[in-house]
Design a protein around this motif. Structure first.
Motif, PDB file in Angstrom:
ATOM      1  N   ARG A 199      -8.779   1.106   4.294  1.00  0.00           N
ATOM      2  CA  ARG A 199      -7.776   0.075   4.042  1.00  0.00           C
ATOM      3  C   ARG A 199      -6.890  -0.153   5.276  1.00  0.00           C
ATOM      4  N   ALA A 232      -6.959  -3.456   7.822  1.00  0.00           N
ATOM      5  CA  ALA A 232      -5.785  -4.328   7.952  1.00  0.00           C
ATOM      6  C   ALA A 232      -5.340  -4.485   9.405  1.00  0.00           C
ATOM      7  N   ASP A 238      -2.892  -1.672  -1.515  1.00  0.00           N
ATOM      8  CA  ASP A 238      -3.053  -3.115  -1.739  1.00  0.00           C
ATOM      9  C   ASP A 238      -1.795  -3.782  -2.267  1.00  0.00           C
ATOM     10  N   SER A 242       0.373  -2.315   2.174  1.00  0.00           N
ATOM     11  CA  SER A 242      -0.200  -3.342   3.062  1.00  0.00           C
ATOM     12  C   SER A 242       0.819  -4.421   3.369  1.00  0.00           C
ATOM     13  N   ASP A 280       3.433  -4.656   7.117  1.00  0.00           N
ATOM     14  CA  ASP A 280       3.061  -5.871   7.844  1.00  0.00           C
ATOM     15  C   ASP A 280       4.344  -6.562   8.304  1.00  0.00           C
TER      16      ASP A 280
END
Length: 180
Positions: free
Chosen positions: A38, A42, A150, A154, A158
């Motif tokens: 994951r 990303a 998720d 994430s 960000d």
């Protein structure tokens, strides 16, 4: 709800993954694999990866070592967040935290409740900050790791996530250590 501002540039984080288990090894660390897939998918950087036994002192020592490493921005641990006698990851994290991110556990519970109902009460997922590094303790199942990444991490890892995110305040996490 949040959104991604596509006008901003993505800033990769350097993330270490720690699996806490008495029985898992590199070959069968599905939760660690899930997190690595994951985070690298990303665009983040895998800084370190390790497996330690369910021993509070060993877990805390690894967390402290990575917090002291300037090449680590975030630590994700998986495993040892349950209720049994060997589940000591949360206690080890709290031994290291300077500040706890209380809402992380609350939001994780909300996400889990939507997926597994009242069984979500058995998780003690938590998050905090130490030495300018974010630390998150996640349950040991691949599904829980997927959900945490998720639905929460994430986005918060960000820089483009609005209205706010963990990355934008990262340079200020240790400002109290630099004051004169």
């Amino acid at each position: 709800m949040g959104r991604i501002d596509e006008t901003l540039e993505f800033i990769p984080c350097r993330i270490a993954v720690l699996t806490v288990s008495d029985s898992r090894g590199e070959a069968d660390d599905r939760s660690g694999d899930t997190l690595v897939e994951r985070l690298t998918g990303a665009g983040h950087i895998l800084a370190h990866r390790a497996i330690v036994r369910d021993e509070r002192a060993d877990i805390a020592a690894q967390l402290r070592a990575w917090c002291a490493d300037p090449q680590v921005d975030v630590i994700l641990s998986t495993g040892g967040t349950g209720l049994t006698g060997r589940d000591v990851t949360v206690e080890a994290h709290r031994d290291v935290y300077e500040k706890e991110i209380d809402a992380f556990g609350v939001v994780f519970t909300q996400v889990s409740f939507a997926k597994i109902g009242t069984s979500a009460v058995q998780s003690r997922a938590c998050g905090g900050v130490a030495q300018g590094t974010y630390l998150f303790a996640l349950p040991g199942s691949p599904g829980a790791c997927r959900d945490a990444w998720d639905e929460i991490l994430s986005l918060q890892l960000d820089y483009r996530h609005r209205p706010c995110n963990f990355v934008e305040i990262m340079p200020r996490l240790d400002e109290h250590l630099r004051r004169k």
